[in-house]
Scaffold this motif. Structure first.
Motif, PDB file in Angstrom:
ATOM      1  N   ARG A 125      -4.448   4.997  -1.163  1.00 24.72           N
ATOM      2  CA  ARG A 125      -4.497   4.416   0.189  1.00 24.72           C
ATOM      3  C   ARG A 125      -5.928   4.064   0.591  1.00 24.72           C
ATOM      4  O   ARG A 125      -6.165   3.026   1.203  1.00 24.72           O
ATOM      5  CB  ARG A 125      -3.858   5.360   1.205  1.00 24.72           C
ATOM      6  CG  ARG A 125      -2.351   5.406   1.092  1.00 24.72           C
ATOM      7  CD  ARG A 125      -1.740   6.371   2.095  1.00 24.72           C
ATOM      8  NE  ARG A 125      -0.334   6.558   1.849  1.00 24.72           N
ATOM      9  CZ  ARG A 125       0.629   5.902   2.487  1.00 24.72           C
ATOM     10  NH1 ARG A 125       0.324   5.027   3.412  1.00 24.72           N
ATOM     11  NH2 ARG A 125       1.895   6.134   2.204  1.00 24.72           N
TER      12      ARG A 125
ATOM     13  N   ARG B 107       0.837  -1.204   0.000  1.00 24.90           N
ATOM     14  CA  ARG B 107       0.000   0.000   0.000  1.00 24.90           C
ATOM     15  C   ARG B 107       0.871   1.253   0.000  1.00 24.90           C
ATOM     16  O   ARG B 107       0.629   2.195  -0.751  1.00 24.90           O
ATOM     17  CB  ARG B 107      -0.927  -0.014   1.209  1.00 24.90           C
ATOM     18  CG  ARG B 107      -1.815   1.211   1.280  1.00 24.90           C
ATOM     19  CD  ARG B 107      -2.771   1.147   2.411  1.00 24.90           C
ATOM     20  NE  ARG B 107      -2.065   1.039   3.675  1.00 24.90           N
ATOM     21  CZ  ARG B 107      -2.644   0.753   4.824  1.00 24.90           C
ATOM     22  NH1 ARG B 107      -3.924   0.527   4.871  1.00 24.90           N
ATOM     23  NH2 ARG B 107      -1.946   0.684   5.925  1.00 24.90           N
ATOM     24  N   ARG B 108       1.896   1.258   0.815  1.00 23.95           N
ATOM     25  CA  ARG B 108       2.766   2.420   0.918  1.00 23.95           C
ATOM     26  C   ARG B 108       3.544   2.670  -0.373  1.00 23.95           C
ATOM     27  O   ARG B 108       3.620   3.791  -0.869  1.00 23.95           O
ATOM     28  CB  ARG B 108       3.732   2.232   2.091  1.00 23.95           C
ATOM     29  CG  ARG B 108       4.640   3.399   2.352  1.00 23.95           C
ATOM     30  CD  ARG B 108       5.646   3.035   3.451  1.00 23.95           C
ATOM     31  NE  ARG B 108       6.982   3.456   3.230  1.00 23.95           N
ATOM     32  CZ  ARG B 108       7.810   3.147   2.241  1.00 23.95           C
ATOM     33  NH1 ARG B 108       7.430   2.379   1.299  1.00 23.95           N
ATOM     34  NH2 ARG B 108       9.030   3.603   2.180  1.00 23.95           N
TER      35      ARG B 108
ATOM     36  N   ALA C 246       1.117   3.789  -3.228  1.00 20.01           N
ATOM     37  CA  ALA C 246       0.594   5.143  -2.998  1.00 20.01           C
ATOM     38  C   ALA C 246       1.686   6.186  -3.239  1.00 20.01           C
ATOM     39  O   ALA C 246       1.440   7.217  -3.879  1.00 20.01           O
ATOM     40  CB  ALA C 246       0.038   5.261  -1.587  1.00 20.01           C
TER      41      ALA C 246
END
Length: 179
Positions: free
Chosen positions: A152, A39-40, A43
């Motif tokens: 996110r 996710r990080r 994003a």
């Protein structure tokens, strides 16, 4: 969620390393940290890619690759997102950036003549460039932040939806849920 979807369309590092035109970047391409789909990293890749795409500069892909390396985010996504400003969309996006810059600088936007030529653009460049630069940086920051937040949220929504679906399937298998 998006991990499987993104993996389906992402190029493989080995394929890129074998390409002759990318040999000078083989060390960067070989770094496994730049190919992670979390996710990080996704994003942040959207932030870097969208930020780079909004800048009216040559070699946007190099800027995106350097940004991905600095932030340790997904390299192919950040470089690929630069193509949002392709030859078809570039005039509209940069015109919007110019209008945003004119609004931010509180200057009237110049109207284009009936026949736009490279000569007219060259003559007006001294007046257009600062306004375009301010608008482009502002829209780059906005696009980068919005892209990061939206990815996110989408990722989180997909993960919670997946958890709920798996929990429901478990309850059905155990016979706890009546049909």
């Amino acid at each position: 969620m998006p991990r499987r979807f993104l993996q389906r369309y992402m190029p493989k590092p080995e394929t890129l390393r074998r390409q002759r035109s990318l040999r000078f970047m083989s060390r960067l391409i070989a770094d496994p940290g730049l190919w992670i789909l979390s996710r990080r990293s996704v994003a942040n890749a959207f932030s870097v890619g969208l930020f780079s795409a909004m800048l009216p500069i040559p070699f946007q892909m190099v800027v995106a690759a350097f940004g991905a390396w600095l932030l340790r985010c997904n390299l192919p996504l950040s470089v690929g997102l630069v193509w949002i400003t392709n030859p078809l969309t570039m005039p509209l996006i940069f015109y919007g950036n110019y209008r945003l810059g004119a609004w931010l600088m509180q200057t009237p936007a110049r109207e284009a003549p009936e026949r736009v030529s490279t000569r007219w653009i060259a003559e007006q460049m001294a007046d257009l460039l600062p306004v375009l630069a301010v608008g482009s940086v502002a829209s780059a920051i906005i696009a980068g932040i919005l892209g990061n937040v939206v990815i996110r949220l989408i990722w989180r929504w997909q993960v919670s939806r997946s958890w709920k679906r798996r929990n429901l399937q478990r309850r059905i298998r155990r016979g706890q849920l009546e049909k």
